[in-house]
Each structure stands twice: as C-alpha cells, then as structure tokens.
Scaffold this motif. Sequence first.
Motif, PDB file in Angstrom:
ATOM      1  N   GLU A   1     -11.902   9.931   3.096  1.00  0.00           N
ATOM      2  CA  GLU A   1     -11.965   9.241   4.390  1.00  0.00           C
ATOM      3  C   GLU A   1     -10.771   9.571   5.299  1.00  0.00           C
ATOM      4  O   GLU A   1      -9.792  10.128   4.837  1.00  0.00           O
ATOM      5  CB  GLU A   1     -12.062   7.730   4.173  1.00  0.00           C
TER       6      GLU A   1
ATOM      7  N   PHE B   1      -4.571  -7.425   4.336  1.00  0.00           N
ATOM      8  CA  PHE B   1      -5.344  -6.364   4.981  1.00  0.00           C
ATOM      9  C   PHE B   1      -6.474  -6.961   5.810  1.00  0.00           C
ATOM     10  O   PHE B   1      -6.737  -6.535   6.940  1.00  0.00           O
ATOM     11  CB  PHE B   1      -5.896  -5.390   3.918  1.00  0.00           C
TER      12      PHE B   1
ATOM     13  N   THR C   1     -11.572  -3.909   2.124  1.00  0.00           N
ATOM     14  CA  THR C   1     -11.235  -2.486   2.253  1.00  0.00           C
ATOM     15  C   THR C   1     -12.496  -1.669   2.011  1.00  0.00           C
ATOM     16  O   THR C   1     -13.528  -2.203   1.580  1.00  0.00           O
ATOM     17  CB  THR C   1     -10.174  -2.062   1.225  1.00  0.00           C
ATOM     18  N   THR C   2     -12.403  -0.377   2.248  1.00  0.00           N
ATOM     19  CA  THR C   2     -13.579   0.468   2.027  1.00  0.00           C
ATOM     20  C   THR C   2     -13.956   0.483   0.541  1.00  0.00           C
ATOM     21  O   THR C   2     -15.135   0.597   0.212  1.00  0.00           O
ATOM     22  CB  THR C   2     -13.342   1.893   2.546  1.00  0.00           C
TER      23      THR C   2
ATOM     24  N   PHE D   1       0.838  -1.192   0.000  1.00  0.00           N
ATOM     25  CA  PHE D   1       0.000   0.000   0.000  1.00  0.00           C
ATOM     26  C   PHE D   1       0.884   1.257   0.000  1.00  0.00           C
ATOM     27  O   PHE D   1       0.877   2.039   0.947  1.00  0.00           O
ATOM     28  CB  PHE D   1      -0.892  -0.051   1.250  1.00  0.00           C
TER      29      PHE D   1
ATOM     30  N   TYR E   1      -7.749   8.244   7.914  1.00  0.00           N
ATOM     31  CA  TYR E   1      -6.932   7.098   8.311  1.00  0.00           C
ATOM     32  C   TYR E   1      -6.587   7.192   9.801  1.00  0.00           C
ATOM     33  O   TYR E   1      -6.272   8.276  10.302  1.00  0.00           O
ATOM     34  CB  TYR E   1      -5.607   7.099   7.550  1.00  0.00           C
TER      35      TYR E   1
ATOM     36  N   ALA F   1      -2.449   0.793   8.561  1.00  0.00           N
ATOM     37  CA  ALA F   1      -2.416   0.291   7.185  1.00  0.00           C
ATOM     38  C   ALA F   1      -3.240   1.194   6.274  1.00  0.00           C
ATOM     39  O   ALA F   1      -4.012   0.718   5.464  1.00  0.00           O
ATOM     40  CB  ALA F   1      -2.970  -1.132   7.155  1.00  0.00           C
ATOM     41  N   GLY F   2      -3.065   2.508   6.442  1.00  0.00           N
ATOM     42  CA  GLY F   2      -3.930   3.411   5.676  1.00  0.00           C
ATOM     43  C   GLY F   2      -5.375   3.038   5.946  1.00  0.00           C
ATOM     44  O   GLY F   2      -6.224   3.079   5.055  1.00  0.00           O
ATOM     45  N   MET F   3      -5.640   2.631   7.200  1.00  0.00           N
ATOM     46  CA  MET F   3      -6.959   2.083   7.507  1.00  0.00           C
ATOM     47  C   MET F   3      -7.966   3.196   7.790  1.00  0.00           C
ATOM     48  O   MET F   3      -7.736   4.070   8.620  1.00  0.00           O
ATOM     49  CB  MET F   3      -6.893   1.129   8.704  1.00  0.00           C
ATOM     50  N   THR F   4      -9.075   3.143   7.083  1.00  0.00           N
ATOM     51  CA  THR F   4     -10.128   4.140   7.227  1.00  0.00           C
ATOM     52  C   THR F   4     -10.968   3.873   8.470  1.00  0.00           C
ATOM     53  O   THR F   4     -11.302   2.720   8.753  1.00  0.00           O
ATOM     54  CB  THR F   4     -11.053   4.070   5.994  1.00  0.00           C
TER      55      THR F   4
ATOM     56  N   GLN G   1      -9.612  -4.435  -3.132  1.00  0.00           N
ATOM     57  CA  GLN G   1      -8.864  -5.210  -2.134  1.00  0.00           C
ATOM     58  C   GLN G   1      -9.881  -5.705  -1.113  1.00  0.00           C
ATOM     59  O   GLN G   1     -10.640  -4.902  -0.561  1.00  0.00           O
ATOM     60  CB  GLN G   1      -7.859  -4.346  -1.409  1.00  0.00           C
TER      61      GLN G   1
ATOM     62  N   ASP H   1      -7.485   3.502  -2.766  1.00  0.00           N
ATOM     63  CA  ASP H   1      -7.100   4.805  -2.207  1.00  0.00           C
ATOM     64  C   ASP H   1      -6.161   5.563  -3.175  1.00  0.00           C
ATOM     65  O   ASP H   1      -5.376   4.942  -3.888  1.00  0.00           O
ATOM     66  CB  ASP H   1      -6.404   4.610  -0.863  1.00  0.00           C
TER      67      ASP H   1
ATOM     68  N   ARG I   1     -16.166  -0.881  11.507  1.00  0.00           N
ATOM     69  CA  ARG I   1     -14.923  -1.289  12.189  1.00  0.00           C
ATOM     70  C   ARG I   1     -14.950  -0.851  13.648  1.00  0.00           C
ATOM     71  O   ARG I   1     -14.383  -1.534  14.505  1.00  0.00           O
ATOM     72  CB  ARG I   1     -13.710  -0.684  11.465  1.00  0.00           C
TER      73      ARG I   1
HETATM   74  N1  GLN Z   1      -8.357   2.862   3.307  1.00  0.00           N
HETATM   75  C1  GLN Z   1      -8.831   1.588   2.875  1.00  0.00           C
HETATM   76  C2  GLN Z   1      -9.492   0.879   4.021  1.00  0.00           C
HETATM   77  O1  GLN Z   1      -9.257   1.202   5.141  1.00  0.00           O
HETATM   78  C3  GLN Z   1      -7.738   0.716   2.274  1.00  0.00           C
HETATM   79  C4  GLN Z   1      -6.621   0.375   3.200  1.00  0.00           C
HETATM   80  C5  GLN Z   1      -5.644  -0.634   2.631  1.00  0.00           C
HETATM   81  O2  GLN Z   1      -5.891  -1.263   1.618  1.00  0.00           O
HETATM   82  N2  GLN Z   1      -4.514  -0.788   3.235  1.00  0.00           N
HETATM   83  O3  GLN Z   1     -10.266  -0.001   3.826  1.00  0.00           O
END
Ligand code: GLN
Length: 251
Positions: free
Chosen positions: A210, A73, A144-145, A36, A212, A90-93, A141, A186, A98
């Motif tokens: 969104e 992920f 993911t969002t 990512f 992170y 993880a760039g997680m929204t 993915q 993203d 969640r």
């Molecule tokens: N921001 C997206 C999510 O949280 C993707 C994050 C990712 O693929 N690492 O779902």
Amino acid sequence: MKKLIALVLSLMLIVCSMAALAESKGTLVMATNASFPPYEYYEGTEIVGIDVEIAAAIAQKLGYDFEVADMEFDAIISAVNSGKANFGMAGMTVTEERLLSVDFSTSYATGVQVVIVREGSSITSVGDLFAEGAMHTIGVQLTTTGDLYTTWDLEDNGLAVINRYPNGNEAVLALKAGKVDCVVIDNEPAKAYVAANEGLVILPTEYVTENYAACFAKGDPLLAEFNAALEELIADGTVAAIIEKYIPVEE
Ligand code: GLN
C-alpha cells in the motif's frame, strides 16, 4: 527625554513583534499515533520517526512552527476534520474509503501488510489464514487497513475472529500472551516489534502492498502548499535520506 525613550521603546516593540510575525506563519499540528516505529515512536519523552522528520522539514520549508499530537490511530481522521490538527501523518494508507472523508497528499512511502506469529506457530503462510475452517484469532490495530482487510476477507466470511487493539504494541502484547494467534500489521513496525520481543517471527508471504500519505480535511488549501514542499523534498532526495536513516537499505 523620557518621552523620547518611551517612543524608542515602543518602536522597538513594534519592530520586534513584526519580526516575530514574519518568522512564523503559525503552527502546523500533525496528528499521529506514536506507536508505529520507525514512522513515529517515543524516544524518551520525544516523538521521533520518519513521518515526524518529513513533516518537520515541510513545516520548516513553508515557514510554520511544528507540533505533534499523539492519539489513537482511530482518532486521527476526526482530529483533522474537526480542526484539532492540521493534518494526519501516521503511516496512513491511501484507501478509497478514507478518500470519502479526507484528502491525501502525494504519497511518500510504501508499506506492506505482513503477519506476525509466535515461533513454531501452525500458521506458516498468509494462505493458512484463508484455509477452510481455519478460525484463527487475529490481532489488528483498530480501523487500520490490517483491520479492514482481515474483516472483509476473513471475519465476514466466517474464517476468523478479529481482536482489535488501539495500537500495534497492544496487539503484539496480546500475541505474546497467547490471546491471539497472529497479528496483521505493516512491515516496518512488524520488524521493530519482532526485534523488541523475543519469540516472534514475521511470515515470509506478504498480505498486500500500500501507499502512505498525509491526510487533510477535505478541500483544505494547506494541502497544495504541503504537496509543493513535499514534492521538492522528494525530488532533492531529502525524503529518501530520512527513510534511509530509519530503514537502512539491506545489502
Ligand atoms: N498503514 C495502516 C493504515 O493506514 C496502519 C497505519 C498505522 O497503524 N499507523 O491503516
């Protein structure tokens, strides 16, 4: 004399181990998906990126050693909840769903869901995905969002077929191979994938914006400590400098 040496040696041992204890409060393990860029990706055998640097700075500030655990992920939240990892980054929204299974830290960055297509694609805007009878095959993915939104907005309404991949790289390879018509992902990883793969473009219209954040097992007291350090690193400009290092501001 021998006794004295033995005593001195054992005293030295005790002092050394106390020093070692004082040096580290233990190891913080960060669960991530290192596919990512520029948030987390491999440079040779090392995982680098915005999330890794911010988390390492937080661990250092708090006096912990730091380790990164790479996984899909989809596995991050269960790794955090089972104690395999101390937190996920993880760039997680941050999403309502969640928040039912994890707690989130203060947000440290924003992301935008965008659409990648092959050059010359008949899909020229996000709106095209929603067109009556569109029925595009969309790569995302897993969990993911991008997966969640396209599932709810399009697949559940009979407007698209969703192909789910364990990471962004595999979704993009499927797009190049013609197995899907577009990829919803993203914006920053999208830019990195388009730069690394010829013949792909990002549509100018954005799907959604969104926030992170890092995720923690519900009720984990580490979160307060982590947030205090993170908020200091935001306030003193460290977080902005790390982001700017990987995403130079366009002039
Ligand atoms: N921001 C997206 C999510 O949280 C993707 C994050 C990712 O693929 N690492 O779902």
